[in-house]
Write an enzyme that holds these catalytic residues in place. Sequence first.
Site, short mmCIF file in Angstrom:
data_model
loop_
_atom_site.label_atom_id
_atom_site.label_comp_id
_atom_site.label_asym_id
_atom_site.label_seq_id
_atom_site.Cartn_x
_atom_site.Cartn_y
_atom_site.Cartn_z
N CYS B 129 33.63 44.22 35.79
CA CYS B 129 32.96 45.42 35.53
C CYS B 129 33.83 46.44 35.63
O CYS B 129 33.81 47.35 34.80
CB CYS B 129 31.73 45.43 36.72
SG CYS B 129 32.43 45.14 38.23
N HIS B 242 28.96 52.12 38.82
CA HIS B 242 30.62 52.32 39.28
C HIS B 242 31.14 53.51 39.03
O HIS B 242 30.83 54.02 37.69
CB HIS B 242 31.58 51.27 38.80
CG HIS B 242 31.51 49.90 39.63
ND1 HIS B 242 30.35 49.45 40.75
CD2 HIS B 242 31.71 48.54 39.25
CE1 HIS B 242 30.38 48.12 40.91
NE2 HIS B 242 31.22 47.69 40.02
#
Lengths: 337, 337
Positions: B129, B242
């Site tokens: 990710c 994130h």
Amino acid sequence: MKRYSVGVVGAMGAVGTEMLKILEQRDFPVGNIKPLDVKENEGKKVYFNGREVEVQVAQEGAFGDLDIALFSAGEAASCDLAPAAVSEGCIVIDNSNAFRMDSKVPLVIPEVNPEDVMWHEGIIANPNCSTIQMLVALKPLHDRYTIKRIVVSTYQAVSGSGLPGILELEEQVRAYIENRELKVKVYPHQIAFNAIPHIDTFTDNAYTKEEMKMVHETHKIFHDEKIRVSPTAVRIPVIRCHSEAINIETEKPIEAQEAKEVLSKAPSIKVIDDISANVYPLAAELKGTDEVYVGRIRQDFSVKNGLNMWVVADNLRKGAALNAVQIAETLIKYKKV
Amino acid sequence: MKRYSVGVVGAMGAVGTEMLKILEQRDFPVGNIKPLDVKENEGKKVYFNGREVEVQVAQEGAFGDLDIALFSAGEAASCDLAPAAVSEGCIVIDNSNAFRMDSKVPLVIPEVNPEDVMWHEGIIANPNCSTIQMLVALKPLHDRYTIKRIVVSTYQAVSGSGLPGILELEEQVRAYIENRELKVKVYPHQIAFNAIPHIDTFTDNAYTKEEMKMVHETHKIFHDEKIRVSPTAVRIPVIRCHSEAINIETEKPIEAQEAKEVLSKAPSIKVIDDISANVYPLAAELKGTDEVYVGRIRQDFSVKNGLNMWVVADNLRKGAALNAVQIAETLIKYKKV
């Protein structure tokens, strides 16, 4: 032993409260303590060495009986009152940004540049919290390896905005749990469950003031305009203690194991770095501590002489109140008060 | 139009749930959908295009009727079942770390290296990710300016650890508000009100696997072993999305305003960068989005050709499920399925 009359301006605030506690804890030679705050807090009580003391109003005329005044009531209050305090004969140690870059005002971290207190003309500035912990950690490395460049990303706690910051995070988290709407007041956006890349106001070069403090204060405190600093300052939902991911590039070859030993021997630094046991500094565990904690010390393989590290300190103590009290101690040591 | 039999392994997990949702939302040409999960979830129901579908057990023999299987059930499950799925005639798009650095397995971000799907031998890996959002943001800059070095600090959400991570943060926050003791299970330390510089396990060079993924995957995806990457991966108390503070140094001169224009025109990137209005990408506001958001784009004054930026993306979507579905779309486009 000589004792000193000490004033604390902003005595009811998050940093002021720590200042009173630290003066006690370190057995600072206080003769008389004088808590000062805004008019609304007049007459409220604080405790000092087991004794109740009344808060008085921070205003002109309140400083004549003081030797030292520790200011932590924001930039406006410092601009208003610090010159008056000096003219009333008191030495000001100022925690705000008001005088930090003034060429007549020393900017001091006692572990780094204590001798700068010698040339004060009444005001000594306490550096910004994120600068203090970064430079305490970097000073022994700069002495040994000569730092050329710093790239730093911060993970800053809400207590950097004082009690209102703490209350806002706690209230937003409570609202989230109780499925109520989150209210935003202190920060430009929700801080609970968020990361806000914006601390203090923006400047013309697209960096924030908080970021530029880390650039300019590093130059002034290290007496070295050549060190290049590339900062990103970010507020995260942590109550207390700032963390920093610091990357440095040095002139001389630097090796992680040796750097770790250099840091281990340095004053006010605690190396906590045992990754095999999941041990590294953590904001949630370091509230109330006085040292600067360094971990995740590792070679930076992306550059010839580089090192990465993770640095955590209590922003209200070493980042503010403690450093201010240590400046006062340095003044006494150098007989400059 | 040809339709495909699609399996989702780990269909009840945080990423699997997103995969089903994204297949619907993007109108992927699904003929038959087959949600697969562990034995304990057998017979549970998921919804797909308004229809109830029963979860079946992910095991050998379950893949014979599938064209494509999207795997997101962890590294162990991928190691166990992906080769079986391939031998049963199905193409595996794997979200785990199991095959990413395997030289026979392409590692693909469709905006960056779509053509790599061409040489697959049955398995295509979905990158980590934190790598995906970083490289989507850096690809147009690398094409234009040639990136030499990246220094990156991450601010990663708990949903990166799936539902258990989300539940642990929420439960710890609830315990804090209710003044109960915080229980630690998923993470090595309390995650509420903390910043943990430790994601995945530590490797011999003192970096974590999460950090080394950002180094190795960047080389493989950019087909460029020369780019140097210096990462620090940190978990913070954010539920989803994130954030990354990214610093780059380039071969060619780079100027912030022009870089901003380059980014604005690039696929899957949204520039949100109006500091005069306190506008920049924020994790708490980008849940459920598909783009990679870039803001705080500013010159790095500490180096000749340098740039700083702040990059946020939904780690469960572009960082995982969406990228996997986009790989499947790329396979169809290139007639490789």
